[in-house]
Design an enzyme around this catalytic site. Structure first.
Site, short mmCIF file in Angstrom:
data_model
loop_
_atom_site.label_atom_id
_atom_site.label_comp_id
_atom_site.label_asym_id
_atom_site.label_seq_id
_atom_site.Cartn_x
_atom_site.Cartn_y
_atom_site.Cartn_z
N LYS A 87 -32.43 -5.50 -81.51
CA LYS A 87 -30.92 -5.33 -82.53
C LYS A 87 -29.83 -4.76 -82.25
O LYS A 87 -28.72 -4.75 -82.18
CB LYS A 87 -31.28 -5.55 -83.94
CG LYS A 87 -32.09 -6.87 -84.13
CD LYS A 87 -32.74 -6.71 -85.78
CE LYS A 87 -33.58 -8.18 -85.79
NZ LYS A 87 -34.36 -8.23 -86.92
N ASP B 15 -28.77 -10.54 -93.18
CA ASP B 15 -30.05 -11.29 -92.69
C ASP B 15 -29.87 -12.71 -93.60
O ASP B 15 -30.74 -13.40 -93.19
CB ASP B 15 -31.19 -10.60 -93.31
CG ASP B 15 -31.84 -9.87 -91.88
OD1 ASP B 15 -31.78 -10.41 -90.76
OD2 ASP B 15 -32.70 -8.86 -92.24
N GLN C 56 -35.61 -3.91 -91.86
CA GLN C 56 -36.66 -4.86 -90.95
C GLN C 56 -38.14 -5.00 -91.80
O GLN C 56 -38.56 -4.11 -92.37
CB GLN C 56 -37.04 -3.96 -89.84
CG GLN C 56 -37.75 -4.74 -88.82
CD GLN C 56 -37.37 -6.15 -88.36
OE1 GLN C 56 -36.09 -5.91 -87.90
NE2 GLN C 56 -38.05 -6.95 -88.01
#
Ligand code: NDP
Length: 284
Positions: free
Chosen positions: A52, A119, A96
């Protein structure tokens, strides 16, 4: 021979589009910034986080890295999120998953400012997807819609079957297919007659988390097959939820693993970061 849906090429195209948008903002002096938070050092998470950050660097997004120890408490993580929420120079926040067991994931997801939730996991963004309002959409299913559209596959009016109902993949996938006017069925571990139901699909999305479970018996001839699964077999080779060898010959189009859905997730994360910035500008 089926059409092989090329996630590598399509994700590269999306990253180029994002890069061009970022460059326009940079010319105006704006620096789009994503905060990436990792708790503990789970090796798979470290690989995802590394990828990422690499993608951010490629498209010109600044990434701020927060690597917290495994024993971090929920309060400490929530305090960091509160700080990132309040910072004007941070546009997106990514925590995460999975988190260590002492931390309640749902609490953490809910603590992220929905306007920075790149997200797309916050209930407000999930609700927006349900009601058709603007918001962030979970990256993997959003990427699958891009794969279908950019491969010239029509969704409207077609029978779509999604196997899997997780909050991250299955449910948002079903909602997105519905938004595109597909006729959608969601299957899960309690579904009866799974094979018969899956066989109705013109577009079959396998997000079941079981290596090569979806064999030819589940697939109608001429179906489009999207494989979300990622697994490593004994020889360290990647495979999906679909048994590619038996399914590919009878499908009209199929995503390979690797090189199908996988690369789309990060491309859509980059897209969401630029959208986060655009939403913020819009509100000013
Ligand atoms: P989850 O384990 O959270 O969900 C799996 C879903 O499949 C559940 O809804 C479960 O049903 C259902 N299921 C399990 N077994 C069966 C069965 N035998 N028959 C029918 N349904 C079943 O997984 P995720 O949604 O997070 O991920 C799915 C797959 O996608 C995984 O392989 C994961 O690694 C991969 N993945 C890939 C990403 C990418 O970037 N390519 C991103 C995210 C995930 P129930 O709800 O009843 O338990």
């Amino acid at each position: 021979m089926p059409q092989i849906i090329d996630g590598k090429a399509i994700s590269a195209q999306i990253k180029e589009e994002v890069k061009a948008r970022v460059a326009v903002y940079r010319e105006r002096g704006a620096e789009i910034t994503l905060a990436v938070v990792q708790v503990g050092n789970d090796p798979a998470s470290s690989v995802y986080v590394g990828n990422k950050k690499k993608a951010c660097a490629y498209v010109g997004i600044r990434s701020l890295s927060y690597e917290l120890p495994e024993e971090t408490t929920e309060e400490e993580l929530l305090a960091l999120i509160a700080d990132l929420n309040s910072r004007e120079d941070v546009h997106g926040i990514l925590v995460q998953l999975p988190l260590p067991q002492q931390i309640d994931e749902h609490k953490v997801i809910c603590a992220i400012d929905p306007s920075k939730d790149v997200d797309g996991f916050h209930p407000q963004n999930v609700g927006a997807l349900c009601t058709g309002e603007e918001g962030f959409v979970s990256c993997t299913p959003a990427g699958i819609i891009q794969l279908l559209k950019r491969s010239g596959i029509v969704i409207e009016g077609r029978e779509c079957v999604v196997i899997g109902r997780s909050n991250i993949v299955g449910k948002p996938m079903a909602l997105l297919l519905l938004r595109e006017n597909g006729t959608v069925t969601i299957c899960h571990s309690k579904t009866k007659n799974l094979k018969e139901t899956a066989k109705r699909a013109d577009i079959l999305v396998a997000a079941v988390g079981k290596p090569r479970m979806i064999t030819a018996d589940y697939v109608k001839e001429g179906a489009v097959v999207i494989d979300v699964g990622i697994h490593r077999n004994k020889d360290n080779k990647l495979c999906g939820d679909v048994d590619y060898e038996s399914v590919a010959p009878l499908s009209a189009a199929i995503t390979p693993v690797p090189g199908g859905v996988g690369p789309m997730t990060i491309a859509m994360l980059m897209y969401n970061c630029v959208e986060a910035f655009r939403f913020r500008e819009q509100d000013r």
